[in-house]
Design a protein around this motif. Structure first.
Motif, PDB file in Angstrom:
ATOM      1  N   HIS A 173     102.712  54.926 100.365  1.00 52.58           N
ATOM      2  CA  HIS A 173     103.383  53.631 100.286  1.00 52.58           C
ATOM      3  C   HIS A 173     102.583  52.647  99.423  1.00 52.58           C
ATOM      4  N   VAL A 174     101.296  52.567  99.685  1.00 56.77           N
ATOM      5  CA  VAL A 174     100.468  51.585  98.979  1.00 56.77           C
ATOM      6  C   VAL A 174     100.300  51.974  97.519  1.00 56.77           C
ATOM      7  N   ALA A 175     100.097  53.249  97.231  1.00 59.65           N
ATOM      8  CA  ALA A 175      99.916  53.693  95.852  1.00 59.65           C
ATOM      9  C   ALA A 175     101.168  53.432  95.028  1.00 59.65           C
ATOM     10  N   ASN A 176     102.353  53.643  95.624  1.00 59.08           N
ATOM     11  CA  ASN A 176     103.592  53.364  94.908  1.00 59.08           C
ATOM     12  C   ASN A 176     103.756  51.866  94.655  1.00 59.08           C
ATOM     13  N   LEU A 177     103.420  51.053  95.664  1.00 61.10           N
ATOM     14  CA  LEU A 177     103.545  49.610  95.501  1.00 61.10           C
ATOM     15  C   LEU A 177     102.587  49.103  94.428  1.00 61.10           C
ATOM     16  N   ARG A 178     101.422  49.719  94.312  1.00 60.76           N
ATOM     17  CA  ARG A 178     100.483  49.382  93.243  1.00 60.76           C
ATOM     18  C   ARG A 178     101.131  49.605  91.872  1.00 60.76           C
ATOM     19  N   ALA A 179     101.798  50.741  91.728  1.00 56.37           N
ATOM     20  CA  ALA A 179     102.431  51.069  90.459  1.00 56.37           C
ATOM     21  C   ALA A 179     103.555  50.091  90.132  1.00 56.37           C
ATOM     22  N   VAL A 180     104.341  49.708  91.132  1.00 58.91           N
ATOM     23  CA  VAL A 180     105.468  48.796  90.915  1.00 58.91           C
ATOM     24  C   VAL A 180     104.982  47.418  90.488  1.00 58.91           C
ATOM     25  N   THR A 181     103.991  46.877  91.183  1.00 55.19           N
ATOM     26  CA  THR A 181     103.507  45.529  90.857  1.00 55.19           C
ATOM     27  C   THR A 181     102.841  45.488  89.492  1.00 55.19           C
ATOM     28  N   ALA A 182     102.206  46.567  89.100  1.00 53.87           N
ATOM     29  CA  ALA A 182     101.591  46.599  87.767  1.00 53.87           C
ATOM     30  C   ALA A 182     102.650  46.671  86.675  1.00 53.87           C
TER      31      ALA A 182
END
Length: 278
Positions: A173-182
């Motif tokens: 979940h967190v790794a995907n959210l990192r990619a989205v915000t970047a």
């Protein structure tokens, strides 16, 4: 709010839909064309009485969230969705980097997946639409529609997965959210979600600081369903072009115990979606 016009638009939008258009069985012969009020209410996640009052020009002003749910339930196009908002005295949602309106064509695909749990969600985890089997598997998307927020703040959401799988789900979940915000630094929704969860969850904050990045991809997931038991499901993730929306479909391999349990889950889901009549 134009109650009379809103009521007329809702009635006409309901009348043009057939049960098969929204993934429901036709059932007994219908005296009038279109969906029943209780079917629209169930699809939109509202009470039948509330929806009936809207169609009778005597309901309270719907919230923006409720208008969005009605637009999805009635399979409205983008222009029709905007018209619905205007009739209710609301400004239509502005164009965002991640669209929150699901196109009717994508909803049609969702409705045709009768034997597989399927959901449409934004790439940062907001559930926009789900079929009956998805509701039977993970619960109906209510007021809290974001799967990432639920996982880190609601123990009931974690209980859907075996305890030994929690750490991997959290990292994903967190790794995907990192990619989205970047990828979309000016999109306020995922950025606000990160800020909220860093303050609300020490686990999330620690994982965020580790700076792992990974986009959601096809995988195998285990679900601990309270009624049918453990399910080993293949998770396919399809991207809706241009909208940053994901169609997520869970399937079971034929001949396995999970496939049999999924068929039982389908029966449970259809029972929950079938309106009762006096």
């Amino acid at each position: 709010m134009n109650r009379a016009e809103l009521a007329d638009f809702l009635r006409r939008s309901r009348a043009r839909l057939e049960p098969s258009d929204v993934g429901l069985a036709a059932g007994a012969r219908r005296r009038t064309p279109g969906l029943r009020r209780e079917e629209v209410a169930a699809l939109a996640g509202m009470s039948v009485d509330y929806y009936t009052r809207l169609e009778q020009s005597r309901g309270p002003r719907p919230s923006r969230q409720m208008l969005g749910a009605l637009a999805r339930a009635l399979r409205l196009t983008g222009d029709e969705r905007n018209h619905l908002f205007h009739l209710a005295g609301e400004e239509p949602p502005r164009a965002e980097s991640a669209a929150t309106h699901v196109r009717p064509g994508l909803l049609l695909i969702l409705d045709r997946l009768h034997d597989a749990p399927a959901q449409v969600m934004t790439d940062y985890g907001d559930v926009l639409a789900q079929n009956a089997m998805a509701a039977a598997l993970v619960g109906e998307a209510g007021t809290e529609r974001n799967v990432v927020r639920r996982f880190f703040t609601d123990p009931r959401a974690r209980a859907l997965f075996p305890p030994e799988d929690h750490a991997e789900h959290a990292r994903a979940h967190v790794a995907n959210l990192r990619a989205v915000t970047a990828a979309r630094p000016n999109d306020p929704a995922p950025t606000a979600l990160v800020s909220e969860l860093r303050a609300a969850s020490e686990e999330f904050a620690a994982l965020w600081d580790s700076h792992e990045v990974a986009v959601r991809r096809a995988s195998t997931k285990r679900f601990q369903h309270p009624t049918v038991g453990l399910l080993d499901l293949d998770c396919e993730i399809l991207l809706a072009s241009g909208d940053n929306q994901l169609l997520i479909v869970h399937t079971a391999r034929p001949g396995t115990a999970t496939h049999e349990r999924l068929q039982l889950l389908r029966v449970l889901g259809l029972q929950n979606m079938t309106p009762t009549h006096p």
